[in-house]
Design an enzyme around this catalytic site. Structure first.
Site, mmCIF file in Angstrom:
data_model
loop_
_atom_site.group_PDB
_atom_site.id
_atom_site.type_symbol
_atom_site.label_atom_id
_atom_site.label_comp_id
_atom_site.label_asym_id
_atom_site.label_seq_id
_atom_site.Cartn_x
_atom_site.Cartn_y
_atom_site.Cartn_z
ATOM 1 N N ASP A 271 0.835 -1.201 0.000
ATOM 2 C CA ASP A 271 0.000 0.000 0.000
ATOM 3 C C ASP A 271 0.872 1.255 0.000
ATOM 4 O OD1 ASP A 271 -2.296 1.838 0.797
ATOM 5 O OD2 ASP A 271 -3.293 -0.099 0.968
ATOM 6 N N SER B 167 -11.257 -0.978 -0.552
ATOM 7 C CA SER B 167 -10.007 -1.126 0.198
ATOM 8 C C SER B 167 -10.290 -1.523 1.636
ATOM 9 C CB SER B 167 -9.229 0.196 0.200
ATOM 10 O OG SER B 167 -8.641 0.461 -1.036
ATOM 11 N N HIS C 238 -3.579 6.003 3.636
ATOM 12 C CA HIS C 238 -4.385 4.878 3.153
ATOM 13 C C HIS C 238 -3.907 3.555 3.738
ATOM 14 C CE1 HIS C 238 -5.805 1.878 0.145
ATOM 15 N NE2 HIS C 238 -6.824 2.697 -0.001
#
Length: 400
Positions: A161, A346, A192
């Site tokens: 990520d 996600s 994120h």
């Protein structure tokens, strides 16, 4: 949204007589000039691969010296189970000669990857954990999360990520730095990856509260490329193998984009090593078969559900989807000791990675059997989903 987008490859391909396929980009302006990913045929030996790589290096050096052109040649080499590949920068003449080599399966242009905007709603309620620990939707009356105290202990999760804030106190020291394929910084600038990792394993918001998180950074800002993501998978597989953890490891990829044979092959080969590979379906409400690695059958592809057990409005769907998990307004960690709310497939994939790690530890099963086990345990709770899409919603088998 939490889904990472990548620019698409068309299904069209440039046919080279008696040569490997060179995939043609759907959007030529979005391709990184002269950068390619070259994938070898299955069964090519390490010796043959080394010989081929040396030949490419020599040819590239000769071509660029002769014509006084700048160039890099091979930049990264990948060896993921049965997948041998490399990426680099080559001129057209060199790439055409590579395509004619009998050991080459196909060639893809390297492409830009961008991360979409992420919404943040401060102090929003968290609901994903209590939802996945009961068979029926009890969110109106129950906010408790039921789970076995083993909590995924002994399992490693590689978060491929934007990086992870490994010093966030809610990880309790269980998050460590792995590698970066994009820079030398260990900072998660976008948040994120930290949010995803928090849903997987943090003390407060984690599904599996005792697992080890390993940060694999493949984004330094809102753009990256396929070669960086494949490089992250390659590193994770080798690191897990070195530590004899392949059957006790999870790879979470809350990212994706236009369908890519190279990306799918990397995900498939990570699965073949014994790892559990969980991926997001996509944040565009179309068939997930359009995306990679979501379209890879050996990856566990996760669509997003909302609080009412409906398919989230933004979620991709279709036969590629293996399971649904909570993906709207999910509270988790963000960098610098903070918390925040994000939505996307996600976040749904993170719930499944956490549940997969939890089941691996509890039932002592290898990672590459986990997706089928989660589908066996899942409840047919999705009340509204698209045609040819499963109704299975993640459940951790708490008995509640």
């Amino acid at each position: 949204m939490g889904f990472v987008k990548i620019l698409s490859l068309s299904l069209a391909a440039t046919a080279v007589a008696d040569a490997a396929t060179i995939l043609s980009p759907r959007y030529p302006n979005d391709v990184i000039p002269n950068e390619y990913i070259v994938v070898m045929k299955d069964g090519v030996s390490s010796a043959s691969f080394a010989s081929h790589s040396a030949w490419v290096a020599d040819m590239h050096y000769y071509n660029h010296t002769k014509r006084a052109l700048p160039g890099h040649g091979i930049q990264e080499v990948y060896d993921i189970y049965e997948m041998k590949a490399y990426s680099g920068k080559f001129d057209e003449d060199t790439i055409q000669r590579i395509a004619k080599e009998p050991d080459v399966a196909f060639i893809e242009p390297n492409q830009i990857v961008t991360i979409s905007e992420i919404s943040v709603q401060k102090a929003a309620p968290s609901w994903g954990l209590p939802r996945i620990s009961v068979k029926e939707n009890q969110l109106s009356s129950n906010t408790d999360y039921f789970y076995d105290s083993s909590a995924g202990a002994g399992i490693w999760v590689y978060v491929v990520d934007t990086g992870v804030d490994i010093k966030h106190p809610d990880f309790e020291g269980r998050a460590v730095w792995g590698t970066s394929t994009v820079d030398r910084s260990k900072t998660d600038r976008l948040g994120h990856g930290t949010h995803v990792a928090g849903t997987i394993a943090s003390k407060t918001y984690g599904v599996a509260k005792a697992v080890k998180i390993i940060a694999v950074k493949v984004f330094k800002d809102r753009t990256t490329s396929y070669k960086n993501i494949i490089g992250g998978i390659d590193w994770a597989v080798k690191h897990s193998k070195k530590n004899n953890m392949l059957s006790k490891s999870v790879v979470n990829m809350s990212l994706g984009g236009g369908r890519s044979s190279a990306m799918n092959k990397a995900a498939a080969n990570a699965h073949k090593t014994g790892m559990f590979v969980a991926v997001s379906a996509g944040n565009t409400p179309v068939d997930a078969m359009n995306f990679s690695p979501a379209s890879e059958p050996l990856a566990c592809t996760v669509a997003a559900s909302d609080k009412d057990d409906m398919q989230a409005q933004f979620s991709a769907f279709g036969p590629a989807v293996d399971i649904f998990a909570p993906g709207t307004d999910i509270v988790s960690l963000v960098p610098r000791k903070k918390f925040g709310t994000k939505s996307g497939t996600s976040m749904a994939a993170a719930h499944v990675s956490g549940a997969g790690a939890y089941i691996m530890a509890l039932e002592k099963i290898p990672g590459n059997e986990v997706c089928n086990r989660l589908k066996e345990l899942a409840q047919s709770s999705i009340v509204r989903s698209s045609d040819k899409t499963t109704r299975k919603l993640l459940y951790n088998n708490s008995g509640k």
